[in-house]
Design a protein around this motif. Structure first.
Motif, PDB file in Angstrom:
ATOM      1  N   ASN A   7       0.744  -1.247   0.033  1.00 31.03           N
ATOM      2  CA  ASN A   7      -0.203  -0.039   0.164  1.00 31.03           C
ATOM      3  C   ASN A   7       0.905   1.262   0.077  1.00 31.03           C
ATOM      4  N   VAL A   8       0.077   2.403  -0.338  1.00 33.96           N
ATOM      5  CA  VAL A   8       1.003   3.788  -0.310  1.00 33.96           C
ATOM      6  C   VAL A   8       1.523   3.763   1.214  1.00 33.96           C
ATOM      7  N   GLY A   9       2.770   4.065   1.296  1.00 31.26           N
ATOM      8  CA  GLY A   9       3.468   4.497   2.358  1.00 31.26           C
ATOM      9  C   GLY A   9       4.529   3.341   2.989  1.00 31.26           C
ATOM     10  N   ASP A  10       4.147   2.097   2.381  1.00 31.61           N
ATOM     11  CA  ASP A  10       4.929   1.084   2.859  1.00 31.61           C
ATOM     12  C   ASP A  10       6.431   1.043   2.377  1.00 31.61           C
ATOM     13  N   ARG A  11       7.196   0.553   3.352  1.00 34.93           N
ATOM     14  CA  ARG A  11       8.710   0.846   2.998  1.00 34.93           C
ATOM     15  C   ARG A  11       8.988  -0.677   2.195  1.00 34.93           C
ATOM     16  N   VAL A  12       9.752  -0.542   1.232  1.00 31.62           N
ATOM     17  CA  VAL A  12       9.996  -1.692   0.435  1.00 31.62           C
ATOM     18  C   VAL A  12      11.482  -1.765  -0.210  1.00 31.62           C
ATOM     19  N   LYS A  13      11.798  -2.731  -0.642  1.00 31.53           N
ATOM     20  CA  LYS A  13      13.057  -2.737  -1.230  1.00 31.53           C
ATOM     21  C   LYS A  13      12.839  -3.680  -2.460  1.00 31.53           C
ATOM     22  N   LYS A  14      13.789  -3.528  -3.440  1.00 34.57           N
ATOM     23  CA  LYS A  14      13.800  -4.632  -4.672  1.00 34.57           C
ATOM     24  C   LYS A  14      14.451  -5.882  -4.379  1.00 34.57           C
ATOM     25  N   ARG A  15      13.831  -7.013  -4.627  1.00 29.76           N
ATOM     26  CA  ARG A  15      14.274  -8.433  -4.188  1.00 29.76           C
ATOM     27  C   ARG A  15      15.579  -8.675  -4.681  1.00 29.76           C
ATOM     28  N   SER A  16      15.872  -8.429  -5.840  1.00 27.36           N
ATOM     29  CA  SER A  16      17.158  -8.799  -6.301  1.00 27.36           C
ATOM     30  C   SER A  16      17.828  -7.897  -7.353  1.00 27.36           C
ATOM     31  N   GLY A  17      19.047  -7.869  -7.769  1.00 28.90           N
ATOM     32  CA  GLY A  17      19.543  -6.926  -8.778  1.00 28.90           C
ATOM     33  C   GLY A  17      20.250  -5.766  -8.063  1.00 28.90           C
ATOM     34  N   TYR A  18      19.916  -4.720  -8.704  1.00 31.97           N
ATOM     35  CA  TYR A  18      20.413  -3.302  -8.181  1.00 31.97           C
ATOM     36  C   TYR A  18      19.569  -3.147  -6.885  1.00 31.97           C
ATOM     37  N   GLU A  19      20.251  -2.362  -6.095  1.00 30.48           N
ATOM     38  CA  GLU A  19      19.589  -1.829  -4.681  1.00 30.48           C
ATOM     39  C   GLU A  19      18.878  -0.677  -5.040  1.00 30.48           C
ATOM     40  N   TYR A  20      17.548  -1.033  -4.539  1.00 30.06           N
ATOM     41  CA  TYR A  20      16.460   0.314  -4.493  1.00 30.06           C
ATOM     42  C   TYR A  20      15.375  -0.018  -3.569  1.00 30.06           C
ATOM     43  N   PRO A  21      16.084   0.933  -2.408  1.00 31.77           N
ATOM     44  CA  PRO A  21      15.058   1.104  -1.225  1.00 31.77           C
ATOM     45  C   PRO A  21      14.275   2.172  -1.263  1.00 31.77           C
ATOM     46  N   GLY A  22      12.997   2.207  -0.786  1.00 24.40           N
ATOM     47  CA  GLY A  22      12.193   3.133  -0.900  1.00 24.40           C
ATOM     48  C   GLY A  22      10.612   3.094  -0.262  1.00 24.40           C
ATOM     49  N   PHE A  23       9.988   4.064  -0.638  1.00 22.36           N
ATOM     50  CA  PHE A  23       8.773   4.137  -0.096  1.00 22.36           C
ATOM     51  C   PHE A  23       7.567   4.026  -1.369  1.00 22.36           C
ATOM     52  N   ILE A  24       6.566   3.060  -1.151  1.00 21.15           N
ATOM     53  CA  ILE A  24       5.720   3.226  -2.383  1.00 21.15           C
ATOM     54  C   ILE A  24       4.600   4.704  -2.190  1.00 21.15           C
ATOM     55  N   VAL A  25       4.654   5.344  -3.379  1.00 23.00           N
ATOM     56  CA  VAL A  25       3.834   6.608  -3.703  1.00 23.00           C
ATOM     57  C   VAL A  25       2.728   6.294  -4.238  1.00 23.00           C
ATOM     58  N   SER A  26       2.465   4.960  -5.115  1.00 19.04           N
ATOM     59  CA  SER A  26       1.269   5.148  -5.745  1.00 19.04           C
ATOM     60  C   SER A  26       1.136   3.678  -6.009  1.00 19.04           C
ATOM     61  N   VAL A  27      -0.096   3.276  -6.099  1.00 20.48           N
ATOM     62  CA  VAL A  27      -0.387   1.891  -6.417  1.00 20.48           C
ATOM     63  C   VAL A  27      -1.589   1.997  -7.588  1.00 20.48           C
ATOM     64  N   PHE A  28      -1.523   1.414  -8.858  1.00 19.95           N
ATOM     65  CA  PHE A  28      -2.474   1.324  -9.793  1.00 19.95           C
ATOM     66  C   PHE A  28      -2.298   0.114 -10.704  1.00 19.95           C
ATOM     67  N   THR A  29      -3.490  -0.046 -11.484  1.00 19.58           N
ATOM     68  CA  THR A  29      -3.235  -1.072 -12.526  1.00 19.58           C
ATOM     69  C   THR A  29      -3.165  -0.510 -13.963  1.00 19.58           C
ATOM     70  N   ASN A  30      -2.580  -1.049 -14.701  1.00 21.55           N
ATOM     71  CA  ASN A  30      -2.186  -0.747 -15.998  1.00 21.55           C
ATOM     72  C   ASN A  30      -3.308  -1.185 -16.833  1.00 21.55           C
TER      73      ASN A  30
END
Length: 61
Positions: A7-30
């Motif tokens: 959900n918006v506001g959750d603290r997440v990180k990318k599972r593998s590959g390059y490092e990418y820690p951050g916060f979810i700012v939007s959730v949408f469907t394509n």
């Protein structure tokens, strides 16, 4: 969007590959109906950068 694992506001990180820690700012469907997450990085080297991920690419932190 109640069926999304993150959900918006959750603290997440990318599972593998390059490092990418951050916060979810939007959730949408394509147009195909797949859930996507916009994550704003909070890593000092690229703070504020936005990237779109699918749920399989992310994990909580």
């Amino acid at each position: 969007m109640t069926d999304a694992p993150f959900n918006v506001g959750d603290r997440v990180k990318k599972r593998s590959g390059y490092e990418y820690p951050g916060f979810i700012v939007s959730v949408f469907t394509n147009r195909a109906g797949a859930v996507r997450y916009v994550v704003e990085a909070d890593h000092p080297a690229f703070s504020g950068m936005l990237h779109i991920f699918n749920g399989d690419q992310l994990e909580p932190r």
